[in-house]
Structures are given as C-alpha cells and as structure tokens.
Scaffold this motif. Structure first.
Motif, PDB file in Angstrom:
ATOM      1  N   ALA A   1      17.383  10.661  -4.057  1.00 31.77           N
ATOM      2  CA  ALA A   1      18.638  10.823  -3.608  1.00 31.77           C
ATOM      3  C   ALA A   1      19.249   9.412  -3.132  1.00 31.77           C
ATOM      4  CB  ALA A   1      18.662  11.822  -2.180  1.00 31.77           C
ATOM      5  N   LEU A   2      18.586   8.507  -2.420  1.00 30.73           N
ATOM      6  CA  LEU A   2      18.927   7.281  -2.145  1.00 30.73           C
ATOM      7  C   LEU A   2      19.655   6.453  -3.237  1.00 30.73           C
ATOM      8  CD1 LEU A   2      17.031   5.705   0.845  1.00 30.73           C
ATOM      9  CD2 LEU A   2      19.293   5.987   0.927  1.00 30.73           C
ATOM     10  N   ALA A   3      18.881   6.303  -4.386  1.00 34.15           N
ATOM     11  CA  ALA A   3      19.053   5.784  -5.566  1.00 34.15           C
ATOM     12  C   ALA A   3      20.234   6.310  -6.182  1.00 34.15           C
ATOM     13  CB  ALA A   3      17.591   5.691  -6.333  1.00 34.15           C
ATOM     14  N   GLU A   4      20.331   7.419  -6.231  1.00 32.69           N
ATOM     15  CA  GLU A   4      21.444   8.197  -6.926  1.00 32.69           C
ATOM     16  C   GLU A   4      22.789   7.877  -6.080  1.00 32.69           C
ATOM     17  OE1 GLU A   4      18.901  11.523  -9.454  1.00 32.69           O
ATOM     18  OE2 GLU A   4      20.184  12.093  -8.009  1.00 32.69           O
ATOM     19  N   ALA A   5      22.635   8.060  -4.547  1.00 30.64           N
ATOM     20  CA  ALA A   5      23.746   7.649  -4.039  1.00 30.64           C
ATOM     21  C   ALA A   5      24.381   6.073  -4.220  1.00 30.64           C
ATOM     22  CB  ALA A   5      23.343   8.154  -2.445  1.00 30.64           C
ATOM     23  N   ARG A   6      23.367   5.391  -4.319  1.00 33.48           N
ATOM     24  CA  ARG A   6      23.678   3.904  -4.293  1.00 33.48           C
ATOM     25  C   ARG A   6      23.783   3.445  -5.862  1.00 33.48           C
ATOM     26  NH1 ARG A   6      24.810   0.686   0.141  1.00 33.48           N
ATOM     27  NH2 ARG A   6      25.043  -0.591  -1.718  1.00 33.48           N
ATOM     28  N   GLY A   7      23.652   4.278  -6.929  1.00 25.96           N
ATOM     29  CA  GLY A   7      23.830   3.934  -8.214  1.00 25.96           C
ATOM     30  C   GLY A   7      23.088   2.771  -8.775  1.00 25.96           C
ATOM     31  N   VAL A   8      21.713   3.002  -7.850  1.00 25.56           N
ATOM     32  CA  VAL A   8      20.803   1.875  -8.432  1.00 25.56           C
ATOM     33  C   VAL A   8      19.633   2.235  -9.126  1.00 25.56           C
ATOM     34  CG1 VAL A   8      21.404   0.072  -6.684  1.00 25.56           C
ATOM     35  CG2 VAL A   8      19.859   1.572  -6.031  1.00 25.56           C
ATOM     36  N   VAL A   9      18.617   1.349  -9.819  1.00 24.92           N
ATOM     37  CA  VAL A   9      17.820   1.962 -10.611  1.00 24.92           C
ATOM     38  C   VAL A   9      16.367   2.213  -9.970  1.00 24.92           C
ATOM     39  CG1 VAL A   9      16.198   1.255 -12.569  1.00 24.92           C
ATOM     40  CG2 VAL A   9      18.427   0.837 -12.883  1.00 24.92           C
ATOM     41  N   LEU A  10      15.817   3.332  -9.902  1.00 21.91           N
ATOM     42  CA  LEU A  10      14.498   3.134  -9.347  1.00 21.91           C
ATOM     43  C   LEU A  10      13.677   3.688 -10.404  1.00 21.91           C
ATOM     44  CD1 LEU A  10      12.665   3.984  -6.711  1.00 21.91           C
ATOM     45  CD2 LEU A  10      13.572   6.450  -6.530  1.00 21.91           C
ATOM     46  N   GLN A  11      12.673   2.907 -10.791  1.00 24.67           N
ATOM     47  CA  GLN A  11      11.731   3.100 -11.664  1.00 24.67           C
ATOM     48  C   GLN A  11      10.315   3.171 -10.866  1.00 24.67           C
ATOM     49  OE1 GLN A  11      11.708   0.203 -14.908  1.00 24.67           O
ATOM     50  NE2 GLN A  11       9.652   0.805 -15.400  1.00 24.67           N
ATOM     51  N   VAL A  12       9.341   3.999 -11.317  1.00 24.99           N
ATOM     52  CA  VAL A  12       8.025   4.313 -10.659  1.00 24.99           C
ATOM     53  C   VAL A  12       6.928   3.705 -11.860  1.00 24.99           C
ATOM     54  CG1 VAL A  12       6.475   5.931 -10.024  1.00 24.99           C
ATOM     55  CG2 VAL A  12       8.941   6.240  -9.561  1.00 24.99           C
ATOM     56  N   GLY A  13       6.104   2.958 -11.237  1.00 25.71           N
ATOM     57  CA  GLY A  13       5.112   2.139 -11.939  1.00 25.71           C
ATOM     58  C   GLY A  13       4.181   3.110 -12.658  1.00 25.71           C
ATOM     59  N   HIS A  14       4.638   4.062 -13.323  1.00 26.29           N
ATOM     60  CA  HIS A  14       3.429   4.698 -14.326  1.00 26.29           C
ATOM     61  C   HIS A  14       3.087   3.854 -15.383  1.00 26.29           C
ATOM     62  CE1 HIS A  14       2.560   7.989 -11.592  1.00 26.29           C
ATOM     63  NE2 HIS A  14       3.698   8.195 -11.371  1.00 26.29           N
TER      64      HIS A  14
ATOM     65  N   ASP B   1      11.717  12.627  -2.841  1.00 27.99           N
ATOM     66  CA  ASP B   1      13.106  13.261  -2.968  1.00 27.99           C
ATOM     67  C   ASP B   1      14.052  12.385  -2.076  1.00 27.99           C
ATOM     68  OD1 ASP B   1      12.480  15.579  -4.386  1.00 27.99           O
ATOM     69  OD2 ASP B   1      12.173  16.787  -2.554  1.00 27.99           O
ATOM     70  N   GLY B   2      13.736  11.744  -0.896  1.00 25.83           N
ATOM     71  CA  GLY B   2      14.479  10.927  -0.198  1.00 25.83           C
ATOM     72  C   GLY B   2      15.041   9.753  -0.907  1.00 25.83           C
ATOM     73  N   LEU B   3      13.815   9.150  -1.795  1.00 24.64           N
ATOM     74  CA  LEU B   3      14.204   8.072  -2.377  1.00 24.64           C
ATOM     75  C   LEU B   3      15.005   8.219  -3.890  1.00 24.64           C
ATOM     76  CD1 LEU B   3      10.776   6.052  -2.489  1.00 24.64           C
ATOM     77  CD2 LEU B   3      12.657   5.876  -0.781  1.00 24.64           C
TER      78      LEU B   3
ATOM     79  N   PRO C   1       0.737  -1.188   0.264  1.00 25.98           N
ATOM     80  CA  PRO C   1       0.013  -0.013  -0.066  1.00 25.98           C
ATOM     81  C   PRO C   1       0.914   1.134  -0.039  1.00 25.98           C
ATOM     82  CG  PRO C   1      -0.667  -1.531   1.550  1.00 25.98           C
ATOM     83  CD  PRO C   1       0.589  -2.200   1.091  1.00 25.98           C
ATOM     84  N   THR C   2       0.424   2.347  -0.582  1.00 33.73           N
ATOM     85  CA  THR C   2       1.162   3.455  -0.829  1.00 33.73           C
ATOM     86  C   THR C   2       1.997   4.129   0.302  1.00 33.73           C
ATOM     87  OG1 THR C   2      -0.334   3.812  -2.920  1.00 33.73           O
ATOM     88  CG2 THR C   2       0.781   5.849  -1.845  1.00 33.73           C
ATOM     89  N   ARG C   3       1.219   4.086   1.400  1.00 33.53           N
ATOM     90  CA  ARG C   3       1.364   4.747   2.733  1.00 33.53           C
ATOM     91  C   ARG C   3       3.059   4.115   3.207  1.00 33.53           C
ATOM     92  NH1 ARG C   3      -1.127   8.412   5.405  1.00 33.53           N
ATOM     93  NH2 ARG C   3      -3.111   9.052   4.547  1.00 33.53           N
ATOM     94  N   THR C   4       3.124   2.656   2.722  1.00 34.81           N
ATOM     95  CA  THR C   4       4.368   1.986   3.103  1.00 34.81           C
ATOM     96  C   THR C   4       5.340   2.126   1.987  1.00 34.81           C
ATOM     97  OG1 THR C   4       3.873  -0.142   2.163  1.00 34.81           O
ATOM     98  CG2 THR C   4       2.896   0.238   4.126  1.00 34.81           C
ATOM     99  N   HIS C   5       5.187   2.882   0.960  1.00 35.65           N
ATOM    100  CA  HIS C   5       6.287   2.773   0.124  1.00 35.65           C
ATOM    101  C   HIS C   5       7.776   3.283   0.316  1.00 35.65           C
ATOM    102  CE1 HIS C   5       3.151   2.453  -3.927  1.00 35.65           C
ATOM    103  NE2 HIS C   5       3.099   1.608  -3.063  1.00 35.65           N
ATOM    104  N   PHE C   6       7.396   4.479   1.034  1.00 36.56           N
ATOM    105  CA  PHE C   6       8.734   5.113   1.426  1.00 36.56           C
ATOM    106  C   PHE C   6       9.716   4.163   2.185  1.00 36.56           C
ATOM    107  CE2 PHE C   6      11.435   7.385   4.330  1.00 36.56           C
ATOM    108  CZ  PHE C   6      12.294   8.266   3.384  1.00 36.56           C
ATOM    109  N   GLU C   7       9.135   3.740   3.208  1.00 40.91           N
ATOM    110  CA  GLU C   7       9.677   2.634   4.094  1.00 40.91           C
ATOM    111  C   GLU C   7      10.586   1.714   3.415  1.00 40.91           C
ATOM    112  OE1 GLU C   7       7.801   1.529   7.644  1.00 40.91           O
ATOM    113  OE2 GLU C   7       9.175  -0.349   7.820  1.00 40.91           O
ATOM    114  N   VAL C   8       9.712   0.894   2.712  1.00 36.97           N
ATOM    115  CA  VAL C   8      10.119  -0.227   2.180  1.00 36.97           C
ATOM    116  C   VAL C   8      11.060  -0.029   1.040  1.00 36.97           C
ATOM    117  CG1 VAL C   8       9.290  -2.356   0.882  1.00 36.97           C
ATOM    118  CG2 VAL C   8       8.096  -1.515   2.622  1.00 36.97           C
TER     119      VAL C   8
END
Ligand code: NAD
Length: 335
Positions: A109-122, A105-107, A73-80
């Motif tokens: 920044a985290l993805a960029e710092a770790r150099g991993v792919v962050l894709q959003v399910g649009h 913004d937090g996510l 559920p959306t409210r858990t997205h940030f933490e997970v």
C-alpha cells in the motif's frame, strides 16, 4: 541509459548485502553512494573497499538516494522498508518480504501510494536455468511440480524458520509457473536442530488442477536444490546448483525400441546462459525504476508467496510436536 545515474545505497551489508553493494558499484546507470549497517565497522570496511560513504543509521540516507536494497534480517524488513518507501525511495527488499502478510500489505500500500517501485528479492526467478525453461518454448502449464531445497546447517537466518527462509523460494516459483490460485494446502514439518521448523514438506493444489510438492530442510547432509516440472508431453528438471535445465519429451513420432514400436522420446540439456543471478535481479530493479514499470517480482508477488508460506507454517504449527512456542515467528502483526 540516462546520463544522470540513479543514486543507490545498500542497507544491511552482512552476508548477502555486500554482494548487492558490489553489483551496484559495477553497474552502469547507477552510482552506489553509500552502504549502511547497524554495525559501523561492517559498513566502514565495505565502504572503504568500494570507495563510498558508510552510515550506521540508514535514515540519514533518505533524501540523498533514489533507490536502496534492504538486506537486513527479515524481522527488520517492515520497519526499514516502510521508512524508505515513505520517503519516496524505490526499494529492492530481500526475501522473505516480511514476517507477516499484514506487514506485506502495509508495504504494498505504501509503495502504491508513493508511486515507487517495490521489488522483492525472489532471486531464483532470475536464475539462468529457470530462464532456459522459459526461453525453450516447450513449457506449458506444469501439472505436477516437485521441489527440493535442502541445505546443511549453516547457523544463518535463524530469525525465521526453514519455510520462510528456504521453501519460500520454491513457493514463489511454483506460483509463477502455475499461474493460478492455491486452493488447498497440506504441510508437515518440525524442529530438528533449533527448536523452530528446520524441515518441512508441503503440497499445494492450484485452482487449475496443478499440484506442487515441496521439500525444504536446513538439517541436510548435503545441499540439493532442484525443481522438476511435468506436463502432458514433457518433464523438465532444473538443478540450481549445477545450473542445468534438462528436458525429456515426446516428439510426437514413433520409434522402435528393441523391436517394439514406442513413443519417440528425446532427452536434452537446454542451453543455459551464464548470467549472474543477483546482477540480473538488480538490473531488473534499475530498469523498473528508469522505465517506470513494474519489476518482474513486485510487492504483490512477494505478498502472494508470503501468504501461501504463512498457510504452510500454520499447517505445520498445527501438526508439529515439540516446536517450542517461544521460537515460532509471530503469525499476526505484533504477536
Ligand atoms: P546477515 O545477518 O549476514 O546481515 C544482516 C546485516 O544487517 C548485518 O550486518 C546487521 O548488522 C545489519 N542490520 C541489522 N539491522 C539493521 C538495521 N536496522 N539497519 C541497518 N543494518 C542492520 O544476514 P544475511 O544472511 O545477509 O540476510 C539478510 C537478508 O537477506 C535476510 O532477509 C535473508 O532472508 C535474505 N537472504 C536472501 C537470500 C536469497 O537467496 N535471496 C540469501 C541469503 C539471505
């Protein structure tokens, strides 16, 4: 395709997550190793079907997988998602990316710092009727865009309002089509069935002069999911349900209509492929990881759609009468 498949897991296998899991299970270049859900029973039932492991704590997967879909559920997205990104795992995060822009913004920044792919399910970006418009070679910058995303009440996704749940799909699409910043937002809406925003209307004006008018409802009698785009020489109509893309356009020639010379116009159905939208989205995620390139809808695009959505919600809150304050999702982190 690499000889060592990427190890994948799906976190949250409720309504949508099980479809993600089935796509990974059937996809080349990826090996679904586990599904995780806070409900052990739910995880186990799907794990059995697909012949993979079940976990009730997704954190036990970190270190064992290369990529995950987060479909909680959306409210858990940030933490997970933050836990996964911190562990260096590539993340396909369902929409809406988070509830607040600060979390998004937090996510990013985290993805960029770790150099991993962050894709959003649009997902709608991968819809074959949207692809048909792009492939037609006819689309320029639409001057006016009008979208309808109307659904009968289903009692799902009630942790967020209809703007975050449904309208955000069209916000993402019109941002992509306009290719310009939003400079003006006007919005109205309010509660119908849940005490939260169930019906909404928004007008977005872009820096290049284009305008989008969007309608969303989860209190409709029947489903309607359409996007119409108008430019100086053509009108496009996308019907997401019928999987159709239609165009009415001026050929540049003249024609005789009942003896009067008029602009020659053709109306045609654009060829729409049979691609499965979710599979196309997950394929793009896999390829972004394999090729070390940004996905079609990256964290910044997800953040952009969320920021515009937040402004729409802010306008509606200012306008709405009768929205129970306790039902509104927070506008600021931790609020
Ligand atoms: P759902 O409630 O049916 O499923 C969510 C699952 O997550 C449940 O099984 C729940 O037990 C599990 N869960 C909750 N917290 C968890 C945690 N911390 N760890 C592991 N599992 C956890 O919800 P849904 O309808 O499948 O929606 C999930 C997400 O997908 C939402 O963000 C929604 O907006 C999005 N969604 C997107 C689309 C689309 O078109 N892209 C369509 C539907 C849903």
């Amino acid at each position: 395709m690499t000889s060592t498949p990427l190890r994948a897991a799906v976190i949250g296998v409720g309504y949508l997550g099980r479809f993600h899991a089935r796509k990974y299970a059937a996809m080349e270049g990826v090996k679904l190793v586990a599904v995780a859900d806070a409900s052990r029973e739910r995880a186990e039932a799907l794990a059995q079907e697909l012949g993979v492991e079940a976990r009730d704590d997704y954190r036990t997967l970190l270190g064992e997988v290369d990529l995950v879909s987060v479909v909680t559920p959306t409210r858990t997205h940030f933490e997970v998602a933050a836990e996964c990104l911190r562990a260096g795992v590539h993340v396909l995060l369902e929409k809406p990316m988070t509830v607040t822009v600060a979390e998004a913004d937090g996510l990013v920044a985290l993805a960029e710092a770790r150099g991993v792919v962050l894709q959003v399910g649009h997902l709608k970006r991968f819809h074959p009727a949207i692809d048909a418009l792009r492939r037609s070679g006819l689309l320029k910058t639409p001057r006016l865009m009008e979208g309808w995303r109307l659904a009968p009440f289903k009692g799902r996704a009630l942790d967020v309002d209809v703007v975050l749940d449904l309208m955000i799909h069209d916000v993402d699409l019109v941002l992509d089509f306009a290719g310009a910043e939003v400079v003006e937002v006007e919005a109205m809406g309010g509660p119908v069935l849940t005490g939260d925003i169930d019906a909404a209307w928004a007008r977005l004006k872009f820096a290049n002069g284009s305008v989008a008018v969007l309608h969303a409802s989860r209190a409709a009698m029947a489903a309607r999911r359409e996007l119409h785009l108008y430019q100086e020489d053509a009108a496009f109509e996308v019907d997401f349900i019928a999987r159709q893309a239609r165009v009415t356009r001026a050929t540049g020639g003249r024609a005789l209509l009942e003896g009067v010379e008029v602009t020659e116009v053709v109306r045609e159905l654009l060829p729409v492929g049979s691609d499965d939208t979710l599979e196309a989205q997950i394929r793009d995620f896999r390829d972004a990881v394999l090729q070390n390139r940004p996905p079609r809808v990256d964290g910044r695009a997800g953040r952009h759609a969320l920021a515009v959505t937040e402004e729409i919600r802010r306008r509606i809150h200012a306008f709405a009468v009768g929205v129970a304050p306790g039902r509104l999702p927070p506008m600021e982190p931790g609020a």
